[in-house]
Design a protein around this motif. Sequence first.
Motif, mmCIF file in Angstrom:
data_model
loop_
_atom_site.group_PDB
_atom_site.id
_atom_site.type_symbol
_atom_site.label_atom_id
_atom_site.label_comp_id
_atom_site.label_asym_id
_atom_site.label_seq_id
_atom_site.Cartn_x
_atom_site.Cartn_y
_atom_site.Cartn_z
ATOM 1 N N ALA A 116 75.301 -1.803 33.243
ATOM 2 C CA ALA A 116 74.378 -2.608 32.332
ATOM 3 C C ALA A 116 74.786 -4.051 32.149
ATOM 4 C CB ALA A 116 74.314 -1.972 31.144
ATOM 5 N N ALA A 117 76.254 -4.328 32.216
ATOM 6 C CA ALA A 117 76.708 -5.740 31.855
ATOM 7 C C ALA A 117 76.655 -6.306 33.284
ATOM 8 C CB ALA A 117 78.201 -5.559 31.328
ATOM 9 N N THR A 118 76.164 -6.038 34.386
ATOM 10 C CA THR A 118 76.616 -6.546 35.773
ATOM 11 C C THR A 118 75.378 -7.210 36.082
ATOM 12 O OG1 THR A 118 77.976 -5.129 36.366
ATOM 13 C CG2 THR A 118 76.984 -6.503 38.168
ATOM 14 N N PRO A 119 75.142 -8.564 36.075
ATOM 15 C CA PRO A 119 74.010 -9.459 36.396
ATOM 16 C C PRO A 119 73.548 -8.802 37.981
ATOM 17 C CG PRO A 119 75.607 -10.912 35.951
ATOM 18 C CD PRO A 119 76.277 -9.757 36.041
ATOM 19 N N PRO A 120 72.265 -8.660 37.978
ATOM 20 C CA PRO A 120 71.652 -8.209 39.240
ATOM 21 C C PRO A 120 71.827 -8.999 40.394
ATOM 22 C CG PRO A 120 69.834 -7.970 37.699
ATOM 23 C CD PRO A 120 71.077 -8.559 37.008
ATOM 24 N N ALA A 121 72.100 -10.182 40.063
ATOM 25 C CA ALA A 121 72.436 -11.400 41.083
ATOM 26 C C ALA A 121 73.996 -11.114 41.846
ATOM 27 C CB ALA A 121 72.284 -12.853 40.894
ATOM 28 N N ALA A 122 74.783 -10.488 41.187
ATOM 29 C CA ALA A 122 76.231 -10.130 41.504
ATOM 30 C C ALA A 122 76.319 -9.176 42.314
ATOM 31 C CB ALA A 122 77.025 -9.996 40.304
ATOM 32 N N MET A 123 75.218 -8.285 42.467
ATOM 33 C CA MET A 123 75.165 -7.138 43.159
ATOM 34 C C MET A 123 74.989 -7.234 44.803
ATOM 35 S SD MET A 123 72.999 -4.515 40.704
ATOM 36 C CE MET A 123 73.852 -4.297 39.073
ATOM 37 N N LEU A 124 75.860 -6.484 45.527
ATOM 38 C CA LEU A 124 75.584 -6.558 46.878
ATOM 39 C C LEU A 124 75.194 -5.131 47.387
ATOM 40 C CD1 LEU A 124 78.836 -8.446 48.040
ATOM 41 C CD2 LEU A 124 76.453 -9.276 47.819
ATOM 42 N N HIS A 125 74.102 -5.095 48.081
ATOM 43 C CA HIS A 125 73.559 -3.737 48.591
ATOM 44 C C HIS A 125 73.409 -3.663 50.062
ATOM 45 C CE1 HIS A 125 69.516 -1.262 48.525
ATOM 46 N NE2 HIS A 125 70.444 -0.472 48.509
ATOM 47 N N HIS A 126 73.960 -2.623 50.614
ATOM 48 C CA HIS A 126 74.099 -2.678 51.982
ATOM 49 C C HIS A 126 74.336 -1.299 52.571
ATOM 50 C CE1 HIS A 126 78.419 -2.766 51.871
ATOM 51 N NE2 HIS A 126 78.200 -3.750 51.092
ATOM 52 N N ASP A 127 74.051 -1.135 53.899
ATOM 53 C CA ASP A 127 74.674 0.169 54.573
ATOM 54 C C ASP A 127 75.915 0.245 54.693
ATOM 55 O OD1 ASP A 127 71.892 1.201 55.000
ATOM 56 O OD2 ASP A 127 71.711 0.030 56.935
ATOM 57 N N VAL A 128 76.625 1.401 54.721
ATOM 58 C CA VAL A 128 77.805 1.550 55.261
ATOM 59 C C VAL A 128 77.974 1.884 56.729
ATOM 60 C CG1 VAL A 128 79.899 2.992 54.615
ATOM 61 C CG2 VAL A 128 78.210 2.623 53.007
ATOM 62 N N ARG A 129 79.008 0.985 57.282
ATOM 63 C CA ARG A 129 79.011 1.089 58.845
ATOM 64 C C ARG A 129 80.538 1.222 59.209
ATOM 65 N NH1 ARG A 129 76.313 -3.839 61.453
ATOM 66 N NH2 ARG A 129 77.649 -4.827 59.947
ATOM 67 N N ALA A 130 80.695 1.706 60.532
ATOM 68 C CA ALA A 130 81.977 1.707 60.810
ATOM 69 C C ALA A 130 81.834 1.535 62.595
ATOM 70 C CB ALA A 130 82.700 3.132 60.640
ATOM 71 N N LEU A 131 83.007 1.279 63.111
ATOM 72 C CA LEU A 131 82.863 0.871 64.619
ATOM 73 C C LEU A 131 83.398 2.315 65.204
ATOM 74 C CD1 LEU A 131 82.467 -1.380 66.294
ATOM 75 C CD2 LEU A 131 84.751 -1.542 66.686
#
Length: 399
Positions: free
Chosen positions: A258-273
């Motif tokens: 709740a205290a984290t601003p949306p702009a600070a969030m990183l949203h992505h797939d999880v990948r590996a080689l």
Amino acid sequence: MTTSNGRVIILGGGIGGLCASIAFRKVGIDATVYEQAPAFGTVGASLQVWVKGMKAFAELGLGDEIRRRGAEVHRQQFFNHNGTPLYHAQLAEFARKHNAPMPVMIRRSQVIETLAGSPDLGPVEFDHRATKVEQDAAGATVTFENGRQERADLVVAADGINSLTRQAIFPEVEILTANYRIVHAVAEHEPPCGPNNFTLFFGRGTRVAVKDCGSNHIFWAAALRNPKVAIDQPNELVKHDLRDRFSVFPEPVQALIAATPPAAMLHHDVRALGPMPSWSQGRVVFLGDAAHAVTPNLGRGASEAIVDAIVLARGIVSIDLGDRAALAAALADYEAVRRPESTALQQESWRIGTVSSWRGYAATKARDLMMKTIVGQKQVAKIEGEFRIAVPSLLPAAV
């Protein structure tokens, strides 16, 4: 720059590339880093420098500064989504027992600032995106998007999981995508689960790690099975989904999201080689994520890249880089030392991500029971064992 044993080009100004530059110069090899961005980047929220990574940073003369800028991890603790304890590991006790450094949680920007400020860092050329690497009997030529060409005896590709150099040389290598996504951020917040703690809560298809990274900054990372919000959707929707998903988790988790601003969030797939046929070809060698990108479940990726840099520098310092046979032998030795460890880490991290993403009621109950008993005990013993693992010194004894 050219030194007595040849010229080296490093592609990529991330953690791996900068550590390689520092390691090379500390043993007397000058190398120029070419980075495609206009300045050092701050992509990524925070990272853990594991025990091996802290030992490696000490070899680079940067261990104390990394520790000062971050927060030592004294304890790892694991709970289910109800807050029921599963197991814990006393890292501070292991460090004292084995005379080893404690891991450090630190914002990625602080790591980059530390590396950029090192007196041993060689030249860095920004706005240089490599588009082609060509080899002949005498050396390698790198062509950049701006039309510039540079010649070297050795090219170190430290250009990440999306390495264009690797794609050109080994196009068959796959980038694997996990069956869950991750949302992570750094928030200004008092440690909700205690200072100097790494805390992980396991739910059904959902889990969240909460980590103190110093100066009232908390790194958290949530893994989401069956995500409801597309990656290109606004982060306000991501935050709404997170608050809904984690409404059954303990209050400190809910308060942190709740205290984290949306702009600070990183949203992505999880990948590996996927598996590499080789970590080098001719006068090109791969380092860090370009060679062995790993899912983030164990928080060890950065540490492995730092150790790569030390082992590679140690291996090439005493040879004439113009000597193809000597170079081939040195690069083969580098791979022989580093590949088994990194491959085992990739496999273990992928397995942990899969098990942690189980959704079924019976499966998650069984997982919690195993973590409370034999699995948790084995994991604590394994963690303690990693405090005993040595990192090679930067200079071989004979040098």
